[in-house]
Write an enzyme that holds these catalytic residues in place. Structure first.
Site, PDB file in Angstrom:
ATOM      1  N   SER A  75       0.733  -1.282  -0.401  1.00 23.71           N
ATOM      2  CA  SER A  75       0.569   0.158   0.350  1.00 23.71           C
ATOM      3  C   SER A  75       0.818   1.383  -0.017  1.00 23.71           C
ATOM      4  O   SER A  75       1.259   1.364  -0.580  1.00 23.71           O
ATOM      5  CB  SER A  75      -0.622  -0.531   1.944  1.00 23.71           C
ATOM      6  OG  SER A  75      -1.927   1.104   1.282  1.00 23.71           O
ATOM      7  N   ASP A 105      -3.654   6.125  -2.737  1.00 25.74           N
ATOM      8  CA  ASP A 105      -2.471   5.435  -2.044  1.00 25.74           C
ATOM      9  C   ASP A 105      -1.650   4.622  -3.349  1.00 25.74           C
ATOM     10  O   ASP A 105      -1.955   4.805  -5.061  1.00 25.74           O
ATOM     11  CB  ASP A 105      -2.740   5.218  -1.188  1.00 25.74           C
ATOM     12  CG  ASP A 105      -3.428   3.895  -0.965  1.00 25.74           C
ATOM     13  OD1 ASP A 105      -4.023   4.130  -2.097  1.00 25.74           O
ATOM     14  OD2 ASP A 105      -3.177   3.533  -0.001  1.00 25.74           O
TER      15      ASP A 105
HETATM   16 MG    MG Z   1      -3.816   1.185   0.496  1.00 25.52          MG
END
Ligand code: MG
Ligand code: 16G
Length: 550
Positions: A70, A284
């Protein structure tokens, strides 16, 4: 059984020869699966491949495995498993995942036998595991290790290549719903979302204060790649200017850009042109979080975070539902990180019920399932909307009913099209972005108009390193600290000194530290409150290293 036993032998041979356990320390399947330095994760991936096959056989369905860390820095990586309806792995299996990851190579077969026996898993089915990965350089070799695990137990890995986390969640659900929810392909996904978007938008791309031009920060990750397909599909219905997409910007994944950077630093990202008043958004590294923001004349960055997005969506849906005349139980789910001003606004101005749960998508998702329409968002920008199956069926029945008026049918169709725009399986930055753009367009709002709905309380996040973060325990959706004894009382006393003060502490689920949140009437007071509470945590929970400073 004899047959299975042979399979397990292959498991050990593979493990020993190709993916031996290299690390002595134990890892834990946390809120975001496993996450660590990529070069320590080979054997963990292999074992998650094994576990994915067992989970798929247990559920008699296909399972997803997403390789990503992430918003973490590029050298990190991780993996999380996706359950049949596209949700996070069921909590009771997190313990199995942890056990699988930490057992010695020569005990792997034993643990497999244990789970197979305990849960009565039939080992003869041929199951599919959908594998996706983000853009990290380490992802292909880790995906290979995971697929080796799948193959070792005779599962069938289906490699989706580089996809966003929410895309993989969507594909898993599509596949298991036998295409009821759509088709598990990227092309279908883009078409479904973009068709819905264009249908609602109509021919007027700019409305009142709303200008269709948007600056998009892809965090140099998968979101930067996938937005190009959206651009193709959307044509000039939304003018997206791309930044931080490897070619334009710093080039480094999540480095001084992306949704997490913007939120935690409360700062404008590198790589995006500083144009006063321009509406911008960031996703993100795996495109499951979204932030909106703009710069004012004084170069101050104004953030419109998950709380704002949730409110915008909830209010819009409330209006659409009212147009259909249905009596619907619509609610919003937040965590303790939600700004106090947002909760106040939802409850007292919008009259929409709010429930609070612990940090972590799985908790929000499950709570939202209790409503006919459940909107959930973390302040960090992760969230979506879930519609009860019965509610969707009711809409269709009413739409098909010849006695229902044309106006009501039009309202139903609009709501159905909005539902098509939403990825209900998990927070999806790209689908959320299209939804936000749709709502701003329909209201004719600039980002500044949107910001005016209420005023956020200034807030501050701090981190405290302690000897063992698990000495801190909490209750009441993390808003009250149980241990160390007496700490909550101290926090209460500190908070009392500040106007509109609120503060809580919790152990992080992704880093080895304790997080402190504080909000108060002014920025200085919020900073001061956070510092006082952080110092108290340092004092009472065996802080290590230097005392916290502003
Ligand atoms: Mg993420
Ligand atoms: C993970 C969670 C996110 C949460 C964050 C909190 C998922 C998919 N992700 O990223 O929801 O906000 O952890 O991190 O559940 P923390 O425990 O370190 O504060």
């Amino acid at each position: 059984m004899a047959n299975n036993h042979n399979n397990y032998k292959t498991v050990y041979a593979f493990a020993r020869e190709m993916h031996p356990k290299t690390e002595k320390f134990d890892v834990q399947y946390g809120t975001a699966g496993f996450r660590a330095k990529a070069n320590t994760l080979g054997y963990v991936m292999y074992r998650m491949g094994l576990l994915a096959v067992l989970r798929a056989r247990y559920k008699k369905a296909c399972i997803g495995a997403m390789i990503t860390a992430s918003h973490n820095p590029e050298p990190d990586n991780g993996v999380k498993l996706i359950d049949p309806c596209g949700e996070m792995l069921e909590q009771s299996w997190e313990a199995w995942a942890t056990k699988f990851a930490n057992v010695a190579d020569d005990r792997l077969e034993e643990v497999i036998t244990e789970i197979v026996t305990e849960l009565g898993i039939e080992m003869t089915q041929r199951v599919e595991i959908l594998v996706g990965k983000d853009t990290r350089p380490s992802s292909p070799s880790l995906a290979k290790a995971l697929c080796d695990g799948v193959l070792a137990l005779s599962g069938k890995p289906i490699d989706y290549g580089i996809v966003t986390t929410p895309q993989l969640h969507y594909f898993v659900y599509c596949r298991n719903s036998r295409n009821q929810y759509g088709f598990p392909t990227e092309e279908y996904y883009y078409r479904k979302l973009c068709d819905a978007f264009k249908k609602i938008r109509g021919k007027n791309f700019n409305t009142n204060n709303y200008q269709s031009k948007l600056y998009y920060d892809g965090a140099n990750g998968v979101g930067a790649k996938k937005i190009k397909y959206f651009q193709e599909c959307l044509g000039d219905s939304l003018m997206i200017d791309r930044f931080n997409d490897e070619l334009i910007g710093t080039g480094k994944l999540n480095y001084m850009c992306g949704a997490d950077y913007v939120k935690t630093k409360q700062a404008f990202p590198n790589g995006v042109p500083k144009e006063v008043g321009q509406r911008c958004c960031s996703v993100d590294g795996d495109a499951d979080r979204l932030m909106y923001y703009y710069l004012d004349e004084n170069e101050k960055c104004h953030l419109l975070d998950g709380d704002r997005i949730a409110i915008l969506i909830a209010e819009y849906l409330k209006g659409l539902v009212e147009d259909t005349g249905f009596d619907v139980n619509l609610g919003l789910v937040q965590t303790a990180y939600a700004n106090g001003a947002s909760t106040e606004y939802i409850t007292n101005t919008l009259n929409i019920p709010v429930s609070f749960v612990c940090t972590g998508v799985k908790y929000l998702h499950h709570e939202a399932q209790k409503y006919d329409i459940g909107v959930y968002f973390e302040a960090n920008g992760h969230g979506t909307v879930i519609f009860k199956k019965e509610f969707k069926e009711k809409l269709q029945t009413s739409y098909d009913d010849p006695t229902v008026s044309v106006e009501v049918k039009r309202a139903i169709k609009k709501l159905q099209t909005v539902i098509d725009l939403i990825n209900e399986t998990v927070g999806d930055a790209l689908s959320d972005m299209l939804l936000v753009e749709t709502i701003l367009h329909s209201k004719g709002w600039s980002i500044q108009d949107w910001e005016k709905t209420y005023t956020d309380l200034p807030n501050r996040l701090m981190k405290v390193s302690v000897k063992d973060r698990n000495t801190i325990t909490t209750t009441n959706a993390e808003r009250t600290c149980l241990k160390p004894e007496g700490l909550q009382k101290e926090i209460d006393m500190i908070v009392k000194k500040y106007k509109s003060g609120r503060s809580f502490v919790r152990p992080s689920g992704t880093e080895d530290l304790v997080r402190v949140y504080a909000e108060a009437a002014s920025k200085d007071e919020a900073d001061q409150l956070a510092l006082e509470v952080a110092l108290k945590v340092h004092e009472m929970a065996e802080g290590i290293g230097p005392e916290p400073k502003l």
